[in-house]
Design an enzyme around this catalytic site. Structure first.
Site, mmCIF file in Angstrom:
data_model
loop_
_atom_site.group_PDB
_atom_site.id
_atom_site.type_symbol
_atom_site.label_atom_id
_atom_site.label_comp_id
_atom_site.label_asym_id
_atom_site.label_seq_id
_atom_site.Cartn_x
_atom_site.Cartn_y
_atom_site.Cartn_z
ATOM 1 N N ILE A 12 0.825 -1.209 -0.069
ATOM 2 C CA ILE A 12 -0.110 0.107 0.088
ATOM 3 C C ILE A 12 0.836 1.250 -0.042
ATOM 4 O O ILE A 12 0.522 2.052 -0.760
ATOM 5 C CB ILE A 12 -0.943 -0.045 1.079
ATOM 6 C CG1 ILE A 12 -1.928 -1.116 1.276
ATOM 7 C CG2 ILE A 12 -1.886 1.379 1.314
ATOM 8 C CD1 ILE A 12 -2.772 -1.161 -0.356
ATOM 9 N N CYS A 154 -10.025 -2.001 1.821
ATOM 10 C CA CYS A 154 -10.314 -2.153 0.402
ATOM 11 C C CYS A 154 -11.543 -2.569 -0.049
ATOM 12 O O CYS A 154 -12.435 -1.981 -0.606
ATOM 13 C CB CYS A 154 -9.421 -2.945 -0.347
ATOM 14 S SG CYS A 154 -9.079 -4.432 0.004
ATOM 15 N N ARG A 199 -3.718 -20.610 6.848
ATOM 16 C CA ARG A 199 -2.741 -19.919 6.165
ATOM 17 C C ARG A 199 -1.431 -20.593 6.238
ATOM 18 O O ARG A 199 -0.315 -19.940 5.990
ATOM 19 C CB ARG A 199 -2.679 -18.346 6.775
ATOM 20 C CG ARG A 199 -3.708 -17.629 5.857
ATOM 21 C CD ARG A 199 -3.732 -16.302 6.517
ATOM 22 N NE ARG A 199 -4.583 -15.917 7.484
ATOM 23 C CZ ARG A 199 -4.845 -14.928 7.900
ATOM 24 N NH1 ARG A 199 -4.531 -13.737 7.451
ATOM 25 N NH2 ARG A 199 -5.731 -14.613 9.141
ATOM 26 N N THR A 212 -12.826 -12.532 8.422
ATOM 27 C CA THR A 212 -13.246 -11.164 7.837
ATOM 28 C C THR A 212 -14.073 -10.264 8.891
ATOM 29 O O THR A 212 -15.148 -11.242 9.333
ATOM 30 C CB THR A 212 -13.695 -11.010 6.487
ATOM 31 O OG1 THR A 212 -13.820 -9.713 5.919
ATOM 32 C CG2 THR A 212 -15.064 -11.872 6.334
ATOM 33 N N LYS A 213 -13.833 -9.091 9.003
ATOM 34 C CA LYS A 213 -14.528 -8.346 9.721
ATOM 35 C C LYS A 213 -15.464 -7.278 8.901
ATOM 36 O O LYS A 213 -15.749 -6.419 9.374
ATOM 37 C CB LYS A 213 -13.860 -7.622 10.835
ATOM 38 C CG LYS A 213 -13.380 -8.509 11.671
ATOM 39 C CD LYS A 213 -12.298 -7.633 12.938
ATOM 40 C CE LYS A 213 -11.491 -8.878 13.989
ATOM 41 N NZ LYS A 213 -10.880 -8.216 14.788
#
Length: 339
Positions: A12, A154, A199, A212-213
């Protein structure tokens, strides 16, 4: 001219710099410093060459602890403690906090103590920040006294403008989301240890569910959507561009043509440059380097029983978000000037 420092020069951070030099905002934003623990030679190389976004269009070189881009000299720093950074003597207006590990007010206050006037976090943050902004939706909430602001994520930037449009026109009752996200640098190239057992697996060989939040992120921007959304996320073996499968139940009866027409009109009006619309038969790589937060794929819109709507949204999860960082920083300065 806004004097900006970037803390953390990863995906980023580098995208922000490149986006600025490809935009029409260089007369308003100047990057004067980058703090990154990596060696200057590596920082230079990854600025010049990028697997995802190609070669940098401007000549870049190193000179006496500065990265020289055209006529600009950007100071390179390698300080692990933000409180020790020379932001006061460099007269820094905004720090783009892009390390990915500093995400609450207390940690960001170190930049303020070091002399920066404001901090804009490049990822979701704790609830104690002054504001979480999705540009195009709620930047009007920014106030002069705000010092620590989050630019959300994003995917939040991709989906919230679309939900906002649907809700204002058709009243959103509830929704479910699947984020189909490109692989990220918190995954493994080959099987290796990670706290998240999924992962531990090779990123290029599997579709990998991750936490995910996003649903909570939607609630933070649109509080009246509390408890109306649930979300899951999977990582896929691509290096950039994300797709979002959005299903919503609407109170008002609609058809495909009506939904697409309303969304297309929004992209030509209040969300111009932030949300796009396409009816072309495109695939994910066609949205690489797209500066918009979200692109609605009208060819994939579906309606069931007049109330259940399914949409496919695209975004360049790096480039689009980097452009919103620039937009939000300008709004922060605009709010500060209203004192």
């Amino acid at each position: 001219m806004i004097r900006v420092a970037i803390n953390g020069y990863g995906r980023i951070g580098r995208s922000i710099l490149r986006a600025l030099y490809e935009s029409a905002k260089r007369d308003r934003i100047q990057i004067v410093a980058i703090n990154e623990l990596a060696k200057p030679e590596a920082m230079l190389h990854l600025t010049q060459y990028d697997t995802t976004h190609g070669r940098f269009h401007t000549q870049v070189k190193l000179d006496n602890q500065h990265m020289i881009i055209g006529d600009d000299a950007i100071k390179l720093l390698h300080e692990p403690d933000p409180a020790k950074l020379p932001w006061k003597e460099m007269d820094i207006d905004i720090v783009f906090e892009a390390t990915g590990v500093i995400n609450d007010r207390l940690e960001c206050e170190a930049h303020i103590q070091a002399g920066a006037k404001q901090v804009l976090i490049s990822h979701p943050s704790s609830s104690d920040v002054d504001a979480t902004i999705v540009f195009g939706v709620n930047q009007d909430l920014l106030k002069a006294e705000h010092t620590v602001v989050s630019n959300a994520s994003c995917t939040t930037n991709c989906i919230v403008p679309v939900i906002d449009v649907l809700d204002r026109h058709f009243e959103v009752k509830s929704g479910a989301i699947t984020t189909i996200h490109s692989a990220m640098n918190d995954q493994q190239v080959i099987d290796a240890y990670h706290d998240d057992l999924r992962r531990t697996r090779a990123a290029g060989q599997s579709i990998i569910p991750v936490d995910t939040k996003l649903a909570r992120g939607i609630e933070r921007i649109l509080p009246h959507m509390k408890d109306k959304f649930e979300a899951i996320s999977v990582r896929v073996p691509t290096i950039n561009v994300t797709a979002i499968d959005l299903s919503v139940t609407l109170n008002k009866r609609v058809d495909i043509e009506t939904v697409n027409q309303v969304l297309k009109q929004a992209t030509e009006g209040s969300f111009s440059g932030v949300v796009g619309f396409t009816n072309e038969p495109l695939v994910s790589c066609d949205f690489n380097h797209d500066p918009r937060s979200s692109i609605v794929d009208g060819t994939q819109t579906r309606v069931s029983d007049g109330h259940l709507v399914k949409l496919l949204l695209w975004c360049d999860n790096e480039w689009g978000f980097a452009n919103r960082m620039l937009d939000t920083s300008l709004e922060m300065i605009k709010a500060k000037s209203r004192t």
